[in-house]
Design a protein around this motif. Structure first.
Motif, PDB file in Angstrom:
ATOM      1  N   GLU A   5       0.815  -1.223   0.000  1.00  0.00           N
ATOM      2  CA  GLU A   5       0.000   0.000   0.000  1.00  0.00           C
ATOM      3  C   GLU A   5       0.847   1.271   0.000  1.00  0.00           C
ATOM      4  O   GLU A   5       0.327   2.373   0.120  1.00  0.00           O
ATOM      5  N   THR A   6       2.184   1.091  -0.105  1.00  0.00           N
ATOM      6  CA  THR A   6       3.102   2.226  -0.001  1.00  0.00           C
ATOM      7  C   THR A   6       3.961   2.315  -1.257  1.00  0.00           C
ATOM      8  O   THR A   6       4.341   1.290  -1.813  1.00  0.00           O
ATOM      9  N   ALA A   7       4.243   3.550  -1.668  1.00  0.00           N
ATOM     10  CA  ALA A   7       5.172   3.745  -2.791  1.00  0.00           C
ATOM     11  C   ALA A   7       6.154   4.852  -2.449  1.00  0.00           C
ATOM     12  O   ALA A   7       5.827   5.783  -1.705  1.00  0.00           O
ATOM     13  N   VAL A   8       7.366   4.726  -2.991  1.00  0.00           N
ATOM     14  CA  VAL A   8       8.407   5.736  -2.825  1.00  0.00           C
ATOM     15  C   VAL A   8       8.778   6.247  -4.221  1.00  0.00           C
ATOM     16  O   VAL A   8       9.062   5.444  -5.116  1.00  0.00           O
ATOM     17  N   ILE A   9       8.730   7.561  -4.384  1.00  0.00           N
ATOM     18  CA  ILE A   9       9.091   8.145  -5.690  1.00  0.00           C
ATOM     19  C   ILE A   9      10.216   9.161  -5.490  1.00  0.00           C
ATOM     20  O   ILE A   9       9.982  10.262  -4.984  1.00  0.00           O
ATOM     21  N   ALA A  47      -4.547   3.650  -8.756  1.00  0.00           N
ATOM     22  CA  ALA A  47      -5.350   2.618  -9.441  1.00  0.00           C
ATOM     23  C   ALA A  47      -4.840   1.208  -9.120  1.00  0.00           C
ATOM     24  O   ALA A  47      -5.500   0.222  -9.412  1.00  0.00           O
ATOM     25  N   SER A  48      -3.673   1.132  -8.500  1.00  0.00           N
ATOM     26  CA  SER A  48      -3.076  -0.164  -8.146  1.00  0.00           C
ATOM     27  C   SER A  48      -3.229  -0.489  -6.664  1.00  0.00           C
ATOM     28  O   SER A  48      -2.658  -1.461  -6.175  1.00  0.00           O
ATOM     29  N   PRO A 140      -2.740  -0.805 -15.012  1.00  0.00           N
ATOM     30  CA  PRO A 140      -1.695  -0.056 -14.298  1.00  0.00           C
ATOM     31  C   PRO A 140      -0.479  -0.958 -14.005  1.00  0.00           C
ATOM     32  O   PRO A 140      -0.642  -2.073 -13.491  1.00  0.00           O
ATOM     33  N   ALA A 141       0.712  -0.473 -14.363  1.00  0.00           N
ATOM     34  CA  ALA A 141       1.917  -1.301 -14.242  1.00  0.00           C
ATOM     35  C   ALA A 141       2.159  -1.739 -12.798  1.00  0.00           C
ATOM     36  O   ALA A 141       2.541  -2.880 -12.533  1.00  0.00           O
ATOM     37  N   ALA A 142       1.915  -0.839 -11.847  1.00  0.00           N
ATOM     38  CA  ALA A 142       2.155  -1.192 -10.447  1.00  0.00           C
ATOM     39  C   ALA A 142       1.242  -2.336 -10.018  1.00  0.00           C
ATOM     40  O   ALA A 142       1.637  -3.209  -9.246  1.00  0.00           O
ATOM     41  N   ARG A 143       0.005  -2.344 -10.559  1.00  0.00           N
ATOM     42  CA  ARG A 143      -0.909  -3.426 -10.192  1.00  0.00           C
ATOM     43  C   ARG A 143      -0.388  -4.765 -10.738  1.00  0.00           C
ATOM     44  O   ARG A 143      -0.508  -5.804 -10.081  1.00  0.00           O
ATOM     45  N   GLU A 144       0.208  -4.735 -11.912  1.00  0.00           N
ATOM     46  CA  GLU A 144       0.778  -5.969 -12.468  1.00  0.00           C
ATOM     47  C   GLU A 144       1.850  -6.518 -11.518  1.00  0.00           C
ATOM     48  O   GLU A 144       1.905  -7.718 -11.254  1.00  0.00           O
ATOM     49  N   LEU A 145       2.685  -5.625 -10.991  1.00  0.00           N
ATOM     50  CA  LEU A 145       3.749  -6.090 -10.080  1.00  0.00           C
ATOM     51  C   LEU A 145       3.149  -6.631  -8.781  1.00  0.00           C
ATOM     52  O   LEU A 145       3.620  -7.649  -8.253  1.00  0.00           O
ATOM     53  N   VAL A 146       2.108  -5.959  -8.278  1.00  0.00           N
ATOM     54  CA  VAL A 146       1.465  -6.431  -7.038  1.00  0.00           C
ATOM     55  C   VAL A 146       0.901  -7.836  -7.254  1.00  0.00           C
ATOM     56  O   VAL A 146       1.026  -8.713  -6.391  1.00  0.00           O
ATOM     57  N   GLU A 147       0.319  -8.084  -8.425  1.00  0.00           N
ATOM     58  CA  GLU A 147      -0.250  -9.410  -8.696  1.00  0.00           C
ATOM     59  C   GLU A 147       0.839 -10.486  -8.724  1.00  0.00           C
ATOM     60  O   GLU A 147       0.651 -11.590  -8.218  1.00  0.00           O
ATOM     61  N   VAL A 148       1.979 -10.153  -9.295  1.00  0.00           N
ATOM     62  CA  VAL A 148       3.092 -11.120  -9.336  1.00  0.00           C
ATOM     63  C   VAL A 148       3.596 -11.386  -7.901  1.00  0.00           C
ATOM     64  O   VAL A 148       3.853 -12.532  -7.517  1.00  0.00           O
TER      65      VAL A 148
END
Ligand code: UTP
Length: 288
Positions: A5-9, A47-48, A140-148
């Motif tokens: 649930e966290t992101a660092v940019i 969206a992810s 959304p690309a981040a959602r793809e990574l979360v699914e993996v």
């Protein structure tokens, strides 16, 4: 398994590839049509399922955080003028997520920037995004990574793009543990700028990384690498000694908007699909 649930940019770089404009404006705030590059990234994260977004800012670059804060005076002005569409375009910015900023006092590298967020992230997996990397796709690309991550017991996941074989020496290339032909595969190494002959694949890391919190121990342990900077790639190699890791090829198109030509391509790609401006832009492209 912990939820992501966290992101660092990190947005504290000097943006030297985008001089002179980056002397006056953070390159992450450059517009693609009418939204800054960073907003495309934040919208993808939201969206992810990401709820907390931590910007790593330099001492004089707080404008990225400020962009996502409420502007009471502007909202009052637009309301009084009856500019309701314009009002709607700015009103949701501050409540899309919970925003934080941590400082990187000197640009000592992408990995070093991520390390500055350690205390705010805490003991939870998180997504790292390049502050100038848009991934343009339906999913959304981040959602793809979360699914993996979820399918593989909470393992770290590196987002990759396939690059032409003769260009692998410009990128961090992942080495598959077994077969690397699928869109998702387990990896055994990441090699910075391998020679064309020795490259273990043509999958280049870039844009998004989903990492377990142990990455902070690796970042704190490693020595400066390429360019004298603390590199995330080196920390991932270190983490690979103790944890499994996967690569996932995005279904969207990766656009490095810190590079002038790629940035212009992003404007053209989003411009021609724009619901209001698209037809006119398309016509111009064909007549130019
Ligand atoms: P880049 O390598 O694209 O950014 O890092 P840069 O160093 O600013 O760019 P050039 O190469 O000089 O043109 C990817 C992201 O990481 C941030 C940048 O702001 C960018 O969003 N970054 C990079 C930091 O926050 N700190 C750093 O020390 C380096």
């Amino acid at each position: 398994m912990l939820r992501v649930e966290t992101a660092v940019i990190p947005v504290a770089g000097l943006g030297t590839r985008f001089l002179p404009v980056s002397k006056g404006v953070a390159k992450e705030l450059l517009p693609v049509i009418d939204k800054p590059v960073i907003q495309y990234i934040v919208e993808e994260l939201v969206a992810s399922g990401i709820r907390r977004i931590i910007f790593v800012v330099s001492d004089n670059k707080r404008e990225v955080l400020e962009y996502f804060q409420k502007d009471e005076a502007l909202e009052v002005y637009l309301t009084a003028k009856g500019k309701m569409n314009e009002l709607a375009s700015i009103q949701h910015l501050h409540d899309m997520a919970e925003f934080f900023a941590v400082e990187q006092h000197q640009p000592l590298g992408f990995g070093h920037a991520v390390l500055q967020a350690r205390d705010v992230v805490g003991n939870t997996p998180f997504i790292v995004c390049g502050g100038d990397d848009i991934i343009d796709g339906d999913v959304p690309a981040a959602r793809e990574l979360v699914e993996v991550y979820e399918r593989n017991g909470g393992a770290s996941v590196i987002g990759v793009v396939r690059v032409p074989a003769h260009t692998v020496n410009r990128y961090g290339i992942v080495a598959p543990l077994h077969d690397g032909s699928d869109r998702t595969f387990q990896i055994k190494d990441v090699i910075e700028k391998p020679s064309v002959e020795s490259a273990p694949s043509n999958c280049a890391a870039g844009g998004r990384w989903l990492v377990t919190p142990e990455i902070f121990e690796s970042l704190a342990r490693i020595e400066p690498g390429a360019g004298g900077e603390i590199q995330l790639t080196d920390a991932l190699k270190d983490l690979l000694q103790t944890q499994p890791m996967y690569a996932h090829q995005y279904s969207g198109v990766y656009r490095d908007c810190g590079n002038k030509v790629e940035y212009i391509k992003a404007i053209i790609a989003f411009g021609r699909r724009h619901p209001v401006l698209g037809a006119e832009i398309e016509q111009f492209i064909h007549s130019a």
